[in-house]
Design a protein around this motif. Structure first.
Motif, PDB file in Angstrom:
ATOM      1  N   PHE A 166       0.848  -1.185   0.000  1.00 24.52           N
ATOM      2  CA  PHE A 166       0.000   0.000   0.000  1.00 24.52           C
ATOM      3  C   PHE A 166       0.886   1.239   0.000  1.00 24.52           C
ATOM      4  N   ARG A 167       0.310   2.340  -0.398  1.00 27.66           N
ATOM      5  CA  ARG A 167       1.065   3.592  -0.544  1.00 27.66           C
ATOM      6  C   ARG A 167       1.393   4.187   0.823  1.00 27.66           C
ATOM      7  N   ALA A 168       2.613   4.670   0.961  1.00 26.73           N
ATOM      8  CA  ALA A 168       3.020   5.355   2.193  1.00 26.73           C
ATOM      9  C   ALA A 168       2.456   6.775   2.179  1.00 26.73           C
ATOM     10  N   PRO A 169       1.524   7.095   3.068  1.00 22.86           N
ATOM     11  CA  PRO A 169       0.910   8.430   3.056  1.00 22.86           C
ATOM     12  C   PRO A 169       1.830   9.475   3.682  1.00 22.86           C
ATOM     13  N   THR A 170       1.510  10.736   3.483  1.00 17.74           N
ATOM     14  CA  THR A 170       2.248  11.803   4.144  1.00 17.74           C
ATOM     15  C   THR A 170       2.020  11.729   5.648  1.00 17.74           C
TER      16      THR A 170
END
Length: 378
Positions: free
Chosen positions: A284-288
């Motif tokens: 999954f994408r690493a969020p800010t």
């Protein structure tokens, strides 16, 4: 004589054109020295589009049954996230994922939790507008009815300023919503004052200890949450390189329902659903991490309620849990990121790391009237 008349008409047209003032270039509200985001050439930023998009973002008329707006799941006081594990659409259908915070998304090079083919906000917006798995705003098949609602005030003048149009269409709706979303910038945390405004007193000694831990090789946090936007999923004018910001953090590893394989639960296997590559299972994408203290709960499914739990999760090198009566040991997932190795923290160090993460909060972002609900204004 005829040539003279033609030249006169051309001259008059040029004079009329020169008297029409073009809209000034959009002024990004950026700190000195920060790069401008990359914007699609077919949807340049303008103040008029941003203002139109703000009205649309908060308008429940954009959903088929007029019960929800974009702001229903992206709330300003929560850094444009939602304090629920997963969101529900306008028909009550639950989403399988947590609503991501909309912080500095103008710099994102990918969108949603697990899709590497959505490079622009314009593409991502089509999912909540027209998607049916689950239904969110439910605009599919209701386009004309929704557009008819945009004939009320103040929309006619807003569309005219933004697009010189008297007849709104969904391409304009998407363009305006994208422009407003790109305008949501947050660069006024205490960390920003310390790091970029030379205010040495902006962070306490405890927060500075947490900063050192965050950027240490011992914890490895900065590898996936680095750069000025605290995420690997960043592109801008000075960094065209598209890094692949999807990672398996060891949240799950369980026997699949078909009893033939191990991995993430079948209802959401992450990036592998799009790439069809088994190696992307659970990525999954690493969020800010900007405003991260305001956007709980955490992870793609909202399964971790607090930042304390998030730190404990990474310290353990993954999560051990029970799913449908089966033990899930995410620490054993073969695709788990090499940066999620686990670590030991003293009580003092854990509190310092938490303090640093709280220093990334920007109160001016969550109260900025330029981002607030215009329908509530006098």
């Amino acid at each position: 004589m005829r040539l003279a008349l033609v030249l006169l008409l051309i001259s008059m047209q040029m004079m009329l054109t020169s008297c029409t003032k073009p809209e000034p270039a959009y002024q990004w509200q950026l700190p000195p020295g920060f790069p401008e985001p990359v914007v699609p050439s077919d949807n340049p930023m303008s103040a008029a589009k941003v203002e139109l998009g703000r009205y649309l973002f908060y308008d429940t008329a954009l959903s088929s049954n007029q019960s929800q707006s974009c702001a229903s799941c992206h709330q300003q006081q929560h850094a444009f996230a939602e304090p629920k594990k997963v969101s529900k659409g306008s028909t009550g259908q639950p989403h399988r994922r947590n609503a991501q915070a909309l912080v500095n998304v103008a710099y994102n090079n990918s969108f949603t939790w697990a899709h590497d083919g959505l490079a622009h906000i314009e593409s991502q917006l089509l999912i909540p507008l027209f998607g049916d798995a689950p239904i969110e705003l439910g605009a599919a098949g209701q386009e004309q009815a929704i557009l008819a609602r945009l004939n009320r005030q103040p929309y006619p003048e807003l569309f005219k300023k933004a697009f010189a149009s008297n007849k709104p269409d969904f391409s304009q709706v998407v363009a305006a919503l994208s422009s407003f979303t790109r305008s949501l910038l947050s660069f006024n945390s205490r960390f920003d004052r310390y790091a970029y405004q030379q205010d040495d007193s902006a962070l306490s000694q405890e927060e500075l200890m947490g900063l050192d831990l965050f950027f240490s090789e011992r914890l490895e946090c900065h590898h996936c949450h680095g750069g000025f936007n605290f995420t690997q999923a960043t592109s801008h004018q000075r960094q065209p390189l598209d890094r692949r910001p999807f990672h398996n953090t060891g949240l799950y590893y369980t026997q699949r329902t078909d009893l033939a394989d191990m991995g993430y639960p079948q209802h959401d296997t992450g990036l592998s659903e799009v790439s069809l590559n088994p190696a992307d299972d659970g990525r999954f994408r690493a969020p800010t991490l900007r405003n991260i203290a305001l956007s709980a709960p955490y992870m793609h499914d909202g399964s971790l309620a607090t930042l304390e739990q998030v730190i404990d999760f990474y310290a353990a090198g993954g999560l051990v849990s029970t799913i449908d009566g089966q033990i899930s040991d995410g620490r054993q997932h073969p695709a788990k990121s090499s940066f999620v190795r686990g670590f030991n923290l003293t009580t003092e160090e854990k509190q310092a790391l938490l303090a640093f993460l709280h220093s990334l909060s920007d109160p001016s972002f969550t109260t900025n009237p330029a981002y607030s609900n215009p329908w509530l204004s006098p």
